[in-house]
Design a protein around this motif. Structure first.
Motif, PDB file in Angstrom:
ATOM      1  N   SER A 193       0.848  -1.191   0.000  1.00  0.00           N
ATOM      2  CA  SER A 193       0.000   0.000   0.000  1.00  0.00           C
ATOM      3  C   SER A 193       0.886   1.243   0.000  1.00  0.00           C
ATOM      4  O   SER A 193       1.948   1.250   0.635  1.00  0.00           O
ATOM      5  CB  SER A 193      -0.885   0.021   1.241  1.00  0.00           C
ATOM      6  N   PRO A 250       2.239   4.893   1.095  1.00  0.00           N
ATOM      7  CA  PRO A 250       2.226   5.511   2.421  1.00  0.00           C
ATOM      8  C   PRO A 250       1.025   6.437   2.579  1.00  0.00           C
ATOM      9  O   PRO A 250       0.503   6.959   1.578  1.00  0.00           O
ATOM     10  CB  PRO A 250       3.544   6.292   2.462  1.00  0.00           C
ATOM     11  N   PRO A 251       0.565   6.648   3.796  1.00  0.00           N
ATOM     12  CA  PRO A 251      -0.589   7.535   4.011  1.00  0.00           C
ATOM     13  C   PRO A 251      -0.260   8.948   3.554  1.00  0.00           C
ATOM     14  O   PRO A 251       0.912   9.344   3.517  1.00  0.00           O
ATOM     15  CB  PRO A 251      -0.801   7.468   5.530  1.00  0.00           C
ATOM     16  N   ASP A 301      10.559   5.700   6.945  1.00  0.00           N
ATOM     17  CA  ASP A 301       9.773   4.580   7.461  1.00  0.00           C
ATOM     18  C   ASP A 301       9.404   4.816   8.916  1.00  0.00           C
ATOM     19  O   ASP A 301       8.263   4.589   9.328  1.00  0.00           O
ATOM     20  CB  ASP A 301      10.549   3.278   7.309  1.00  0.00           C
ATOM     21  N   GLN A 305       6.647   7.482   9.144  1.00  0.00           N
ATOM     22  CA  GLN A 305       5.336   6.960   8.768  1.00  0.00           C
ATOM     23  C   GLN A 305       4.744   6.092   9.866  1.00  0.00           C
ATOM     24  O   GLN A 305       3.533   6.114  10.107  1.00  0.00           O
ATOM     25  CB  GLN A 305       5.445   6.180   7.462  1.00  0.00           C
ATOM     26  N   ARG A 306       5.583   5.333  10.557  1.00  0.00           N
ATOM     27  CA  ARG A 306       5.094   4.499  11.649  1.00  0.00           C
ATOM     28  C   ARG A 306       4.612   5.350  12.827  1.00  0.00           C
ATOM     29  O   ARG A 306       3.595   5.047  13.459  1.00  0.00           O
ATOM     30  CB  ARG A 306       6.196   3.530  12.103  1.00  0.00           C
ATOM     31  N   ALA A 350       1.302   6.968  11.829  1.00  0.00           N
ATOM     32  CA  ALA A 350       0.228   5.970  11.902  1.00  0.00           C
ATOM     33  C   ALA A 350      -0.187   5.736  13.340  1.00  0.00           C
ATOM     34  O   ALA A 350      -1.389   5.621  13.649  1.00  0.00           O
ATOM     35  CB  ALA A 350       0.699   4.660  11.269  1.00  0.00           C
ATOM     36  N   PRO A 397       2.258   1.142   8.414  1.00  0.00           N
ATOM     37  CA  PRO A 397       2.337   0.726   7.008  1.00  0.00           C
ATOM     38  C   PRO A 397       3.204  -0.524   6.898  1.00  0.00           C
ATOM     39  O   PRO A 397       4.161  -0.703   7.643  1.00  0.00           O
ATOM     40  CB  PRO A 397       3.006   1.934   6.332  1.00  0.00           C
ATOM     41  N   ASP A 432      10.066  -4.311   7.472  1.00  0.00           N
ATOM     42  CA  ASP A 432       9.176  -5.182   6.706  1.00  0.00           C
ATOM     43  C   ASP A 432       9.923  -6.398   6.170  1.00  0.00           C
ATOM     44  O   ASP A 432       9.443  -7.529   6.256  1.00  0.00           O
ATOM     45  CB  ASP A 432       8.552  -4.403   5.548  1.00  0.00           C
TER      46      ASP A 432
END
Length: 552
Positions: free
Chosen positions: A22, A24-25, A127, A130-131, A134, A142, A162
């Protein structure tokens, strides 16, 4: 059948439906917070702590190289400078989400400008951001999709968090648009034996649930495969699994020529895996782990104990220990605290050790003591050697301290070009293909924007390796490879054809390289290498070698 090309990792093959990461937001808007700065601060602190804890937990779960990468990410989440930058924005009335987004983006831009190791960390920083965002939004981090069935994961690139925890029962293969042969994604995929192709520029065209075949040997993603082609891919996958489960044997070519397969180790914690997977010794024992988290050099006694733990796991086998390789992307204040405009070309490796000779002498003393207390066959080598004089000086110093087999790493074109003189003055050479490629191609091996140049298949790099191999043959002295190139099964055959005697790699790559070597005689390996040398580009070298290999 339409084909998409990239850089294959290992010898795996897989067929299945595509599942895409997906995106990223969306970035948070720059708007005033409805909460007080104090309340927003509490939210952000909690989110940062949560993300750091999750990354550390993942690191403990997977161990190995992945643990080191994830722990570094966890440290980013708790970095005081970043916290201050976030706090400045919160005090200005911004939301926690926007404060984190903007502060981390600012730091990312700075790291990208610095390049090198820090430049590569820029993607990891995104990364983490983004975490955290979220977490602030109460959303899942993500990550990898879960369509409920086995799939082939397609992504722009993968964050270390990931890659480290991919469910290999579901993820049949990995295809990334970005990345090169020495990117984190490639290294971690190789370590976990994941079928992967990186740097597939056209992978953005692949659609959700589309059936594809990923052939890492050929470095090709096949789209629109027929039922027969899918069956063939599945048969090859089964054969590879059976091959990996077969009894372990020493590395040999089809004609019985021995090619010892050794392990690259970064600490004593990796020895069990190396032994289990059939390593015939250690071709590169990195000693930096003892120094990087210290404010001063560890004592002789501390070093001796750490070295013994590794040596004890390999009685009667060769263990090649690299002297401290610091500087550039691994700065140490007690070794060199002077700012350098271009540290990759500065006081690093053996240069730094010779400028702080007592640190080197203590390390050699500790290693000699550890050797006396174990049954391993200890070899020691110097990193980042540029001149014959440096090689001579290090070899003499090692022997003065009781280490009878001393050599150097070939990572700089100057010493590769002087290989004939080098081999008359030291006991062996070990080629570090990561740095040799970097310096040959003038392309920072940790900078994504020049990843396409960081390819050990480039004929310029192969010709330097041939020169070192020829010098080893002429002097009857061993030449090994301990860079990531040795873990590429087909390239491993080329290296042997160029005169390399031993190959050292991450333990997970041993099975694939062992299997590939068994398919070719020494004469065929030389023919495959010759084909690669006639090419003009890295891609052509790989294609030419593969074409000849398939005919042999």
């Amino acid at each position: 059948m339409p084909e998409l090309s990239g850089i294959g990792i290992g010898r795996g093959i897989a067929a299945g439906p595509v599942a895409r990461m997906s995106p990223p937001p969306p970035a948070p808007a720059d708007e005033a917070s409805e909460l007080s700065p104090e309340a927003e601060t509490d939210r952000v602190k909690e989110a940062l702590s949560e993300v750091a804890g999750e990354l550390e937990e993942r690191g403990r779960a997977v161990g190995g190289t992945a643990r080191d990468v994830l722990e570094a990410q966890a440290m980013m989440a708790q970095d005081p400078s970043l916290a201050d930058a976030v706090q400045t924005r919160l005090q200005a009335g911004k939301t926690g989400e926007f404060a984190v987004h903007e502060a981390f983006a600012e730091f990312r831009a700075t790291l990208e400008q610095l390049g090198g190791y820090l430049g590569e960390r820029a993607a990891d920083l995104s990364d983490v951001a983004q975490r955290v965002i979220a977490s602030l939004r109460g959303l899942p981090a993500p990550g990898v999709p879960d369509p409920g069935h086995p799939f082939i994961l397609v992504a722009e690139d993968l964050a270390p968090a990931d890659t480290a925890l991919l469910d290999l029962d579901k993820v049949q293969a990995l295809v990334t648009i970005q990345g090169g042969p020495t990117s984190h994604t490639a290294i971690l995929a190789r370590e976990k034996s994941i079928t992967a192709i990186v740097g597939v520029a056209d992978a953005a065209e692949l659609t959700e649930d589309e059936q594809i075949i990923v052939d890492s040997v050929a470095g090709i993603v096949y789209t629109q495969p027929s039922a027969e082609q899918i069956r063939d891919a599945q048969a090859r996958r089964t054969a590879r699994e059976e091959e990996a489960a077969a009894p372990l044997t020493p590395g040999t070519l089809a004609d019985g020529t021995a090619v010892p397969l050794l392990a690259n180790l970064g600490s004593a914690s990796s020895t069990d895996q190396a032994v289990e997977l059939g390593a015939e010794g250690v071709g590169l024992f990195r000693t930096e782990f003892l120094f990087l988290s210290a404010d001063e050099a560890p004592s002789v006694e501390e070093q001796r104990e750490a070295y013994q733990k590794v040596l004890q796991a390999f009685p009667g086998q060769k263990v090649v220990v690299r002297a401290l390789d610091a500087g550039a992307d691994k700065p140490l204040s007690f070794l060199n605290d002077q700012p350098e405009e271009n540290p990759a070309l500065g006081l690093r490796g053996l240069r730094a050790l010779m400028a702080n000779e007592q640190i080197l002498k203590d390390q050699l003393t500790a290693l000699a003591q550890a050797q006396e207390n174990t049954e391993a066959d200890v070899w020691v080598m110097a990193p980042m050697v540029s001149t014959v004089e440096e090689a001579e000086e290090f070899t003499a110093l090692a022997k003065q301290h009781g280490l009878q087999i001393a050599g150097v790493m070939v990572e700089v074109p100057s010493i590769a070009l002087m290989a004939d003189e080098l081999m008359s003055r030291t006991d062996f050479a070990s080629i570090g293909t990561n740095d040799l490629t970097q310096y040959t191609m003038a392309a920072d091996r940790l900078l994504g924007s020049v990843a396409s140049l960081q390819d050990p298949w480039h004929p310029a790099v192969l010709r330097l390796i041939r020169q070192v191999g020829a010098a080893g043959i002429a002097s009857a002295k061993p030449v090994g490879v301990c860079g990531e190139a040795a873990a590429d099964p087909l390239l491993a055959v080329v290296l042997v054809g160029l005169g390399v005697n031993t190959l050292s790699m991450s333990p997970a790559a041993l099975a694939d390289v062992r299997a590939e070597l068994k398919l070719h005689t020494l004469e065929q390996a030389r023919s495959i290498a010759a084909a690669a040398l006639t090419a003009a580009t890295a891609a052509q070298a790989r294609e030419s070698a593969l074409s000849v290999a398939q005919q042999s």
